[in-house]
Design an enzyme around this catalytic site. Structure first.
Site, PDB file in Angstrom:
ATOM      1  N   HIS A 284      35.647  57.667  64.446  1.00 31.78           N
ATOM      2  CA  HIS A 284      36.916  57.132  64.949  1.00 31.78           C
ATOM      3  C   HIS A 284      38.021  58.164  64.759  1.00 31.78           C
ATOM      4  O   HIS A 284      37.982  58.981  63.845  1.00 31.78           O
ATOM      5  CB  HIS A 284      37.299  55.826  64.242  1.00 31.78           C
ATOM      6  CG  HIS A 284      37.323  55.912  62.752  1.00 31.78           C
ATOM      7  ND1 HIS A 284      36.180  55.855  61.984  1.00 31.78           N
ATOM      8  CD2 HIS A 284      38.348  56.052  61.874  1.00 31.78           C
ATOM      9  CE1 HIS A 284      36.506  55.948  60.702  1.00 31.78           C
ATOM     10  NE2 HIS A 284      37.816  56.078  60.615  1.00 31.78           N
TER      11      HIS A 284
ATOM     12  N   ASP B 152      44.782  49.374  63.928  1.00 32.24           N
ATOM     13  CA  ASP B 152      44.274  49.381  62.557  1.00 32.24           C
ATOM     14  C   ASP B 152      44.791  48.142  61.838  1.00 32.24           C
ATOM     15  O   ASP B 152      45.959  47.767  61.939  1.00 32.24           O
ATOM     16  CB  ASP B 152      44.743  50.650  61.830  1.00 32.24           C
ATOM     17  CG  ASP B 152      43.954  50.906  60.571  1.00 32.24           C
ATOM     18  OD1 ASP B 152      43.212  51.910  60.524  1.00 32.24           O
ATOM     19  OD2 ASP B 152      44.075  50.107  59.613  1.00 32.24           O
TER      20      ASP B 152
HETATM   21  P1  AMP Z   1      38.761  55.900  57.563  1.00 30.57           P
HETATM   22  O1  AMP Z   1      39.170  56.066  56.150  1.00 30.57           O
HETATM   23  O2  AMP Z   1      39.187  57.043  58.429  1.00 30.57           O
HETATM   24  O3  AMP Z   1      37.283  55.563  57.696  1.00 30.57           O
HETATM   25  O4  AMP Z   1      39.602  54.653  58.115  1.00 30.57           O
HETATM   26  C1  AMP Z   1      39.057  53.410  58.421  1.00 30.57           C
HETATM   27  C2  AMP Z   1      40.208  52.563  58.912  1.00 30.57           C
HETATM   28  O5  AMP Z   1      39.690  51.357  59.418  1.00 30.57           O
HETATM   29  C3  AMP Z   1      41.235  52.184  57.831  1.00 30.57           C
HETATM   30  O6  AMP Z   1      42.516  52.683  58.214  1.00 30.57           O
HETATM   31  C4  AMP Z   1      41.199  50.657  57.816  1.00 30.57           C
HETATM   32  O7  AMP Z   1      42.470  50.087  57.635  1.00 30.57           O
HETATM   33  C5  AMP Z   1      40.634  50.340  59.186  1.00 30.57           C
HETATM   34  N1  AMP Z   1      39.938  49.059  59.292  1.00 30.57           N
HETATM   35  C6  AMP Z   1      39.024  48.536  58.444  1.00 30.57           C
HETATM   36  N2  AMP Z   1      38.589  47.336  58.896  1.00 30.57           N
HETATM   37  C7  AMP Z   1      39.239  47.103  60.063  1.00 30.57           C
HETATM   38  C8  AMP Z   1      39.220  46.042  61.019  1.00 30.57           C
HETATM   39  N3  AMP Z   1      38.462  44.953  60.858  1.00 30.57           N
HETATM   40  N4  AMP Z   1      40.022  46.134  62.102  1.00 30.57           N
HETATM   41  C9  AMP Z   1      40.818  47.222  62.279  1.00 30.57           C
HETATM   42  N5  AMP Z   1      40.876  48.264  61.425  1.00 30.57           N
HETATM   43  C10 AMP Z   1      40.090  48.203  60.322  1.00 30.57           C
END
Ligand code: AMP
Length: 113
Positions: free
Chosen positions: A103, A32
């Site tokens: 995810h 993440d």
């Molecule tokens: P959610 O709220 O469960 O949809 O979490 C989405 C997650 O994706 C968050 O913890 C973000 O920090 C993570 N995230 C967003 N963009 C990226 C990226 N480019 N690479 C890795 N993680 C990401």
């Protein structure tokens, strides 16, 4: 309806980079970008599902089993199978799901606040 305009789809298509932990034909895992614990990994299926519920509605049993078995494998790659970890899958508006590609978060590496 799955919307391809999301950041994990772009990672799957190698349009943006990711710090990868594990990848095979069906699953991708990467760190993440804004870690909320010492180790914060994400695991996504390569097939296109919006969230946990969509995945359980539309994926085959084989795909579902493969995905959740892969999480256990990734936990071992991360070396946190004995120390412990937390799995989270935010689903939909009330859970504040930010990225609309299914995810699972793996949090661990140290006691979680
Ligand atoms: P959610 O709220 O469960 O949809 O979490 C989405 C997650 O994706 C968050 O913890 C973000 O920090 C993570 N995230 C967003 N963009 C990226 C990226 N480019 N690479 C890795 N993680 C990401």
């Amino acid at each position: 309806m799955y919307d391809k305009n999301n950041v994990f789809y772009k990672i799957l298509k190698s349009e943006i980079p990711a710090d990868k932990i594990y990848e095979d034909e069906f699953v991708l895992s990467f760190y993440d970008i804004y870690p909320k614990s010492k180790i914060h990994a994400l695991v996504i299926p390569k097939n296109l599902y919006r969230n946990f519920y969509d995945f359980m509605q539309r994926a085959t049993s084989y795909e579902q089993n493969y995905f959740f078995s892969s999480i256990a494998k990734i936990v071992e790659i991360l070396g946190i199978e004995k120390s412990g970890f937390r799995l989270i899958s935010n689903t939909g508006v009330d859970a504040h799901q930010e990225v609309d590609h299914f995810h699972v978060h793996i949090l661990g590496g140290a006691p979680i606040g």
